[in-house]
Design a protein around this motif. Structure first.
Motif, PDB file in Angstrom:
ATOM      1  N   GLY A   1      48.133   4.904  23.512  1.00 16.50           N
ATOM      2  CA  GLY A   1      48.918   3.664  23.477  1.00 16.50           C
ATOM      3  C   GLY A   1      49.484   3.291  22.117  1.00 16.50           C
ATOM      4  N   ALA A   2      49.504   4.234  21.193  1.00 17.64           N
ATOM      5  CA  ALA A   2      49.999   3.918  19.846  1.00 17.64           C
ATOM      6  C   ALA A   2      51.461   3.465  19.867  1.00 17.64           C
ATOM      7  N   ASN A   3      52.181   3.829  20.929  1.00 21.60           N
ATOM      8  CA  ASN A   3      53.604   3.483  20.984  1.00 21.60           C
ATOM      9  C   ASN A   3      53.906   2.394  22.009  1.00 21.60           C
TER      10      ASN A   3
ATOM     11  N   ASN B   1      57.165   9.098  23.451  1.00 21.57           N
ATOM     12  CA  ASN B   1      56.388  10.109  22.748  1.00 21.57           C
ATOM     13  C   ASN B   1      56.643  10.066  21.238  1.00 21.57           C
ATOM     14  N   THR B   2      56.111  11.032  20.540  1.00 21.44           N
ATOM     15  CA  THR B   2      56.146  10.974  19.070  1.00 21.44           C
ATOM     16  C   THR B   2      57.532  11.216  18.472  1.00 21.44           C
ATOM     17  N   VAL B   3      58.519  11.624  19.278  1.00 21.45           N
ATOM     18  CA  VAL B   3      59.879  11.674  18.716  1.00 21.45           C
ATOM     19  C   VAL B   3      60.669  10.435  19.134  1.00 21.45           C
TER      20      VAL B   3
ATOM     21  N   LEU C   1      44.649   1.339  23.158  1.00 21.28           N
ATOM     22  CA  LEU C   1      45.672   0.598  22.421  1.00 21.28           C
ATOM     23  C   LEU C   1      45.266   0.565  20.957  1.00 21.28           C
ATOM     24  N   ASN C   2      46.241   0.562  20.080  1.00 22.30           N
ATOM     25  CA  ASN C   2      45.951   0.375  18.659  1.00 22.30           C
ATOM     26  C   ASN C   2      46.342  -1.057  18.331  1.00 22.30           C
ATOM     27  N   LEU C   3      45.346  -1.947  18.300  1.00 20.56           N
ATOM     28  CA  LEU C   3      45.690  -3.351  18.023  1.00 20.56           C
ATOM     29  C   LEU C   3      46.363  -3.478  16.662  1.00 20.56           C
ATOM     30  N   HIS C   4      46.065  -2.544  15.746  1.00 15.03           N
ATOM     31  CA  HIS C   4      46.664  -2.568  14.414  1.00 15.03           C
ATOM     32  C   HIS C   4      48.073  -1.996  14.408  1.00 15.03           C
ATOM     33  N   LYS C   5      48.569  -1.572  15.541  1.00 15.03           N
ATOM     34  CA  LYS C   5      49.966  -1.138  15.610  1.00 15.03           C
ATOM     35  C   LYS C   5      50.787  -2.122  16.443  1.00 15.03           C
ATOM     36  N   THR C   6      50.313  -2.426  17.631  1.00 19.06           N
ATOM     37  CA  THR C   6      51.109  -3.269  18.526  1.00 19.06           C
ATOM     38  C   THR C   6      50.799  -4.754  18.377  1.00 19.06           C
TER      39      THR C   6
ATOM     40  N   ALA D   1      36.672   1.332  17.624  1.00 19.83           N
ATOM     41  CA  ALA D   1      37.030   0.813  16.309  1.00 19.83           C
ATOM     42  C   ALA D   1      38.368   1.325  15.776  1.00 19.83           C
ATOM     43  N   ALA D   2      39.069   2.165  16.530  1.00 14.75           N
ATOM     44  CA  ALA D   2      40.365   2.681  16.078  1.00 14.75           C
ATOM     45  C   ALA D   2      40.991   3.431  17.230  1.00 14.75           C
ATOM     46  N   GLY D   3      42.242   3.854  17.040  1.00 16.41           N
ATOM     47  CA  GLY D   3      42.911   4.627  18.077  1.00 16.41           C
ATOM     48  C   GLY D   3      42.154   5.905  18.399  1.00 16.41           C
ATOM     49  N   ALA D   4      41.815   6.647  17.358  1.00 19.89           N
ATOM     50  CA  ALA D   4      41.118   7.919  17.558  1.00 19.89           C
ATOM     51  C   ALA D   4      39.761   7.684  18.245  1.00 19.89           C
ATOM     52  N   HIS D   5      39.120   6.596  17.900  1.00 20.02           N
ATOM     53  CA  HIS D   5      37.827   6.256  18.508  1.00 20.02           C
ATOM     54  C   HIS D   5      38.017   5.880  19.978  1.00 20.02           C
ATOM     55  N   GLY D   6      39.144   5.224  20.274  1.00 18.02           N
ATOM     56  CA  GLY D   6      39.491   4.921  21.658  1.00 18.02           C
ATOM     57  C   GLY D   6      39.720   6.207  22.448  1.00 18.02           C
ATOM     58  N   GLU D   7      40.381   7.173  21.816  1.00 21.79           N
ATOM     59  CA  GLU D   7      40.600   8.470  22.476  1.00 21.79           C
ATOM     60  C   GLU D   7      39.263   9.117  22.818  1.00 21.79           C
ATOM     61  N   LEU D   8      38.359   9.106  21.837  1.00 22.28           N
ATOM     62  CA  LEU D   8      37.031   9.710  22.066  1.00 22.28           C
ATOM     63  C   LEU D   8      36.347   9.009  23.238  1.00 22.28           C
TER      64      LEU D   8
ATOM     65  N   GLY E   1      56.899   5.825  10.583  1.00 18.19           N
ATOM     66  CA  GLY E   1      56.936   6.192  11.994  1.00 18.19           C
ATOM     67  C   GLY E   1      55.571   6.572  12.514  1.00 18.19           C
ATOM     68  N   SER E   2      55.300   6.225  13.767  1.00 14.07           N
ATOM     69  CA  SER E   2      54.046   6.470  14.458  1.00 14.07           C
ATOM     70  C   SER E   2      52.954   5.481  14.017  1.00 14.07           C
ATOM     71  N   CYS E   3      52.944   5.089  12.761  1.00 13.76           N
ATOM     72  CA  CYS E   3      51.859   4.224  12.272  1.00 13.76           C
ATOM     73  C   CYS E   3      52.118   2.737  12.509  1.00 13.76           C
TER      74      CYS E   3
ATOM     75  N   ALA F   1      52.263  16.156  20.044  1.00 15.95           N
ATOM     76  CA  ALA F   1      51.215  15.129  20.050  1.00 15.95           C
ATOM     77  C   ALA F   1      50.695  14.815  18.656  1.00 15.95           C
ATOM     78  N   HIS F   2      50.233  13.590  18.498  1.00 21.38           N
ATOM     79  CA  HIS F   2      49.522  13.179  17.284  1.00 21.38           C
ATOM     80  C   HIS F   2      48.273  14.052  17.161  1.00 21.38           C
ATOM     81  N   GLY F   3      47.931  14.432  15.939  1.00 24.58           N
ATOM     82  CA  GLY F   3      46.814  15.349  15.712  1.00 24.58           C
ATOM     83  C   GLY F   3      45.487  14.886  16.283  1.00 24.58           C
ATOM     84  N   THR F   4      45.334  13.549  16.423  1.00 27.17           N
ATOM     85  CA  THR F   4      44.056  13.060  16.947  1.00 27.17           C
ATOM     86  C   THR F   4      43.854  13.456  18.408  1.00 27.17           C
ATOM     87  N   ASN F   5      44.936  13.695  19.166  1.00 23.09           N
ATOM     88  CA  ASN F   5      44.777  14.032  20.585  1.00 23.09           C
ATOM     89  C   ASN F   5      44.049  15.365  20.776  1.00 23.09           C
ATOM     90  N   PRO F   6      44.599  16.457  20.225  1.00 24.93           N
ATOM     91  CA  PRO F   6      43.850  17.717  20.368  1.00 24.93           C
ATOM     92  C   PRO F   6      42.488  17.671  19.666  1.00 24.93           C
TER      93      PRO F   6
END
Ligand SMILES: *Cc1c(COP(=O)(O)O)cnc(C)c1O
Length: 491
Positions: free
Chosen positions: A253-255, A226-228, A275-280, A143-150, A85-87, A178-183
């Motif tokens: 956009g992970a979901n 959301n994450t649930v 967006l996480n291209l490696h997820k969607t 280069a990743a979801g977290a990097h997109g957030e940054l 889940g989530s990944c 929230a996913h830990g990368t957000n905060p």
């Protein structure tokens, strides 16, 4: 025990390692003799080793078997059901690899005039992702979801600074699920993080949200669903309230794989998405990456995007560095280009209707498995029609960790465990759209079998797994002090 009946993957764990197969003088290949070179002169005599390295001496076939069998010790999406889940561990179509290979001889320093096809692909992908998300401009660089957030939060900071509100807006709001990368992202950019609670339906608690809002808020980070695995039904109200106080709305956009083709973050009122291209979009995931996390923005934020974008003019495609308010470069060159080709291939192969069907099937599969798990005896947190994932809990008295360990003996990967933190003993399941009905049924059968065995033999779960190369690990030590080297036990 009759594991074979259920096994979802191979489990050949009893093979000798390459060092144990070594026989003096055996060779896998014979390279031609090198020219005489004085290595001492070349490298400095003190840098030459005095004794030969102790390398295994094996035949080519032993070598091939070593690596093949080592690979079979892994859990992978090509070998096992992987409902993390989530990944979003979904199948990576092999045709994507063929497409990526077509570009393998390009070099990023090449004159763009000689790489027009590659630039056209990037340009079209910017366009497709903008259309899918409802955004006006897209950077493919992160280069990743977290990097997109940054990237996204830096853009929002630059926007507020440009409006003279950099000092005043010091808070980023995130939901408690929230996913830990957000905060973490918000904190990295220097913001204070304020958490808002979820209500009993698993959605953002509107009154807590209103209380947290104000002119000091720079951004609100949300993922929807959301994450649930629950769609935020108040999203338009949330967006209106956030904009009313001048905050920017960030979409994790992970979901997106739950709503693609049905709902667009841009239409929900979001200003920035990653967006996480490696997820969607089926680019490979895990094992350290590389991931890819494009960022899309509404028109008022376009000038802040990282450079370069790809533009199209009468004379062809070129890189556009002309964004005077750009936050700068976020990554070398043009992003993880191979993954961008894979995502492009996936979008082109499926088309508009195909992408819609992806989301429909992801949601159907998750709801099917939710109901199956409920029938078996799992509790469902927020038991309602879910989107692409859901959160379950084990029957009273059983521990999520033990069930996760027991699944390994059956060749099935556990779901995400102990996330999100707002649900005790959480088991977060995301089967994805690429799995068949038979696989979902088999996973449910395995879970049912595990519960039955636990009931008949209280000690069974506490000792699982029984058939993996290593059993219960000291997880902290495994992460902090991994043993990555073979050590000789004798002489
Ligand atoms: C995976 C994930 C992220 C982080 O993405 P990475 O590509 O792993 O950096 C952020 N938010 C959510 C909800 C996720 O599932």
């Amino acid at each position: 025990m009759d594991d074979k009946k259920f096994a979802l993957g191979s489990s050949n764990h009893d093979f000798p390692l390459i060092f144990e197969r070594s026989q003096a003088g055996r060779r896998a290949a014979q390279p031609p003799k090198a020219d005489e070179v004085d290595l001492g002169e070349l490298l400095g005599a003190e840098n030459l080793r005095q004794t030969a390295a102790r390398l295994p001496e094996v035949s080519e076939l032993d070598l091939v078997r070593h690596f093949t069998q080592l690979a079979q010790r892994q859990f992978s999406i090509d070998g096992n059901f992987y409902p993390l889940g989530s990944c979003t561990m979904k199948y990576n179509p092999k045709v994507n690899e063929e497409a990526a290979k077509l570009f393998s001889e390009l070099h990023p320093y090449q004159d763009p005039a000689t790489a027009q096809g590659a630039l056209e692909l990037l340009y079209n992908l910017q366009d497709y992702l903008g259309e899918i998300t409802g955004m006006d401009a897209v950077s493919l660089q992160p280069a990743a979801g977290a990097h997109g957030e940054l990237t996204g939060i830096l853009i929002i900071r630059a926007f507020h600074q440009a409006n003279g509100e950099g000092e005043q807006r010091r808070v980023v709001i995130v939901p408690d699920g929230a996913h830990g990368t957000n905060p973490a992202t918000a904190a990295m950019v220097g913001y204070e993080v304020v958490e808002v609670a979820s209500d009993k339906n698993g959605e953002v608690d509107l009154s807590a949200f209103k209380e947290a809002l104000g002119p000091h808020v720079a951004a609100v980070m949300l993922t929807n669903p959301n994450t649930v695995g629950v769609f935020e039904t108040n999203i338009l109200e949330i967006s209106r309230l956030a904009h009313e106080v001048g905050a920017q709305l960030y979409y994790d956009g992970a979901n997106l794989n739950a709503v693609m083709g049905y709902a667009r973050p841009g239409d929900m009122g979001f200003d920035v998405v990653h967006l996480n291209l490696h997820k969607t979009f089926t680019t490979p995931h895990g094992g350290g990456g590389p991931g890819t996390g494009p960022v899309g923005v509404k028109a008022h934020l376009r000038d802040f995007l990282p450079v370069p974008l790809v533009k199209k003019e009468a004379e062809g495609f070129s890189f556009d560095y002309d964004l005077p308010r750009s936050i700068g470069r976020m990554r070398s060159f043009y992003g993880n280009f191979g993954n961008l080709v894979r995502a492009y291939t996936y979008i082109r192969a499926l088309g508009k209707e195909g992408l819609k069907q992806v989301s429909a099937m992801a949601v159907l599969n998750a709801n099917y498995l939710r109901i199956k798990m409920k029938e078996i005896g799992f509790n469902i947190a927020f038991d309602r029609i879910n989107m692409h994932e859901f959160v379950a809990q084990p029957p009273a008295g059983l521990k999520t960790l033990d069930i996760a360990k027991a699944l390994l003996d059956y060749g099935a990967h556990p779901m995400t465990v102990y996330f999100p933190l707002i649900v005790k003993e959480a088991m977060m399941v995301e089967p994805t759209e690429t799995e068949s009905l038979e696989t979902l049924d088999q996973y449910a059968d395995i879970l049912s079998e595990i519960l039955k065995r636990a009931e008949n033999d209280p000690d069974y779960l506490a000792q699982a797994p029984y058939h993996t190369p290593v059993r219960r690990l000291d997880e902290v030590k495994a992460a902090r002090k991994p043993v990555l080297r073979y050590s000789f036990s004798t002489d």
